[in-house]
Scaffold this motif. Sequence first.
Motif, mmCIF file in Angstrom:
data_model
loop_
_atom_site.group_PDB
_atom_site.id
_atom_site.type_symbol
_atom_site.label_atom_id
_atom_site.label_comp_id
_atom_site.label_asym_id
_atom_site.label_seq_id
_atom_site.Cartn_x
_atom_site.Cartn_y
_atom_site.Cartn_z
ATOM 1 N N SER A 19 60.240 48.602 -36.769
ATOM 2 C CA SER A 19 61.363 47.728 -37.085
ATOM 3 C C SER A 19 62.498 48.580 -37.628
ATOM 4 C CB SER A 19 60.963 46.674 -38.141
ATOM 5 O OG SER A 19 59.946 45.849 -37.648
ATOM 6 N N TYR A 20 63.720 48.331 -37.155
ATOM 7 C CA TYR A 20 64.881 49.112 -37.547
ATOM 8 C C TYR A 20 65.721 48.356 -38.565
ATOM 9 C CZ TYR A 20 63.794 52.082 -33.533
ATOM 10 O OH TYR A 20 63.180 52.922 -32.654
ATOM 11 N N ARG A 22 68.742 48.384 -38.769
ATOM 12 C CA ARG A 22 69.950 47.895 -38.102
ATOM 13 C C ARG A 22 69.849 46.413 -37.735
ATOM 14 N NH1 ARG A 22 70.063 51.043 -33.459
ATOM 15 N NH2 ARG A 22 70.376 52.823 -34.837
ATOM 16 N N ARG A 23 68.651 45.861 -37.744
ATOM 17 C CA ARG A 23 68.495 44.450 -37.389
ATOM 18 C C ARG A 23 69.216 43.554 -38.392
ATOM 19 N NH1 ARG A 23 63.835 45.969 -40.008
ATOM 20 N NH2 ARG A 23 62.887 44.488 -41.490
ATOM 21 N N TRP A 24 69.367 44.009 -39.648
ATOM 22 C CA TRP A 24 70.103 43.219 -40.631
ATOM 23 C C TRP A 24 71.586 43.160 -40.279
ATOM 24 C CZ3 TRP A 24 67.096 40.330 -43.341
ATOM 25 C CH2 TRP A 24 65.812 40.772 -43.673
ATOM 26 N N ILE A 26 72.758 43.280 -37.184
ATOM 27 C CA ILE A 26 72.848 42.367 -36.045
ATOM 28 C C ILE A 26 72.720 40.925 -36.513
ATOM 29 C CG2 ILE A 26 71.750 41.693 -33.870
ATOM 30 C CD1 ILE A 26 70.971 44.607 -33.476
ATOM 31 N N LEU A 27 71.874 40.672 -37.511
ATOM 32 C CA LEU A 27 71.756 39.334 -38.074
ATOM 33 C C LEU A 27 73.081 38.885 -38.679
ATOM 34 C CD1 LEU A 27 70.087 36.866 -38.976
ATOM 35 C CD2 LEU A 27 69.469 38.157 -41.038
ATOM 36 N N ILE A 111 76.531 47.898 -32.378
ATOM 37 C CA ILE A 111 75.396 47.618 -31.497
ATOM 38 C C ILE A 111 75.542 48.452 -30.242
ATOM 39 C CG2 ILE A 111 74.117 45.843 -30.254
ATOM 40 C CD1 ILE A 111 75.192 43.801 -32.191
ATOM 41 N N PRO A 116 66.178 47.613 -29.185
ATOM 42 C CA PRO A 116 65.887 48.804 -29.986
ATOM 43 C C PRO A 116 65.196 49.864 -29.140
ATOM 44 C CG PRO A 116 65.162 46.798 -31.100
ATOM 45 C CD PRO A 116 65.524 46.400 -29.702
#
Length: 363
Positions: A19-20, A22-24, A26-27, A111, A116
């Motif tokens: 899990s990266y 960076r997903r936060w 994107i959220l 992004i 990912p």
Amino acid sequence: MEPVGAGSSEPSSGLRYRSYRRRWFILFVSSTLSCSNAMCWLTFAPVADQTAQYFHISMDQVNWLSMIYLVVGVPFGFGTTWILDMLGLKTSMVVYAVPAVIACLLTTVGIRNKVPPTPPSVGAANSTSEPFFTGMKMLLKNKAYLILMICFGGGVGVFTSFSALLQQIVCVRGYSNTFAGLCGALFIVFGILGAFVFGLYVDKTKKFMETTKINFCLTAFASIAFALVSRMRDQPYGLAVVCSLFGLLGFSIYPVGMELGVECSYPVGEATSAGLIFVSGQLQGALFILLLPALARPVTSDGSACQVGVGAALDWTVPTLVLAAICSLEACCFALLFHTEYRRVSAEDNEDASALLHGTATE
């Protein structure tokens, strides 16, 4: 490139899941886009009567300002679902105004890939394995998913019509636009709180189905309470509490319901399964916004705070009772008819067990 965290795992196939952080980001971008959508959709709803008076139009015409969002969302919902499923997240993010411009700039800069570099889990690795149209066919043959799409989509439609029509419902009982806006804000704020709390709960317990069924039924009771309290004058605290409960219980099932859609439709892509539920909610919401005003009856302006444009103020007793009946019917059908296996969770558990067995055999 970020270091592999403690949560990373390596299954028997040799593919590493991670899990990266960076997903936060994107959220945050996705949430900003949702805010810009909601701003455009509900701009005129809290001041519908003043809008009708200023432009010398009827309330039905004002409602179309909200409903056009739902109507346009249906065909574009299919297109966006296809783009998101086939081309990835970055290509699908475009929708206007200051929040949208900020979101687009952040999307462009932050992004860089449609997925990912490595998937966070076996579920994510396989969730888009089915082509878009193949996935659509699988969903339309999936009984559990169809029940979820209709019933849960109906719940979304109820919340949509409630948000769009709230001011018109309460102004006839003497409540001001400011108070109607406050009730709408309480509905949303408590809904966000409920979604956060119950989202954390199901993430730990995996009780998607039980949580959704219980909260859906409680939401039906809240809709009945709103139908009764909204008929009364001089009950601001009671109306505020009911709107808060309606949001707390109803909104809390939205993210859980979406996750449940993924669980019962796996390995179909998340974008496809969530997209059809979204389209179902848009269609039913538009239908309710068309139906409910037609059931309202004109009343005299005595005691009303509505500033109508063309026509008279409307008594919403029958529409609110019908809305409560629809919500109750959807909740009962969902609670009695919906049953499913947690396909994604099972797949991930099997993969973890295989990885553990493989590691033991290697030793």
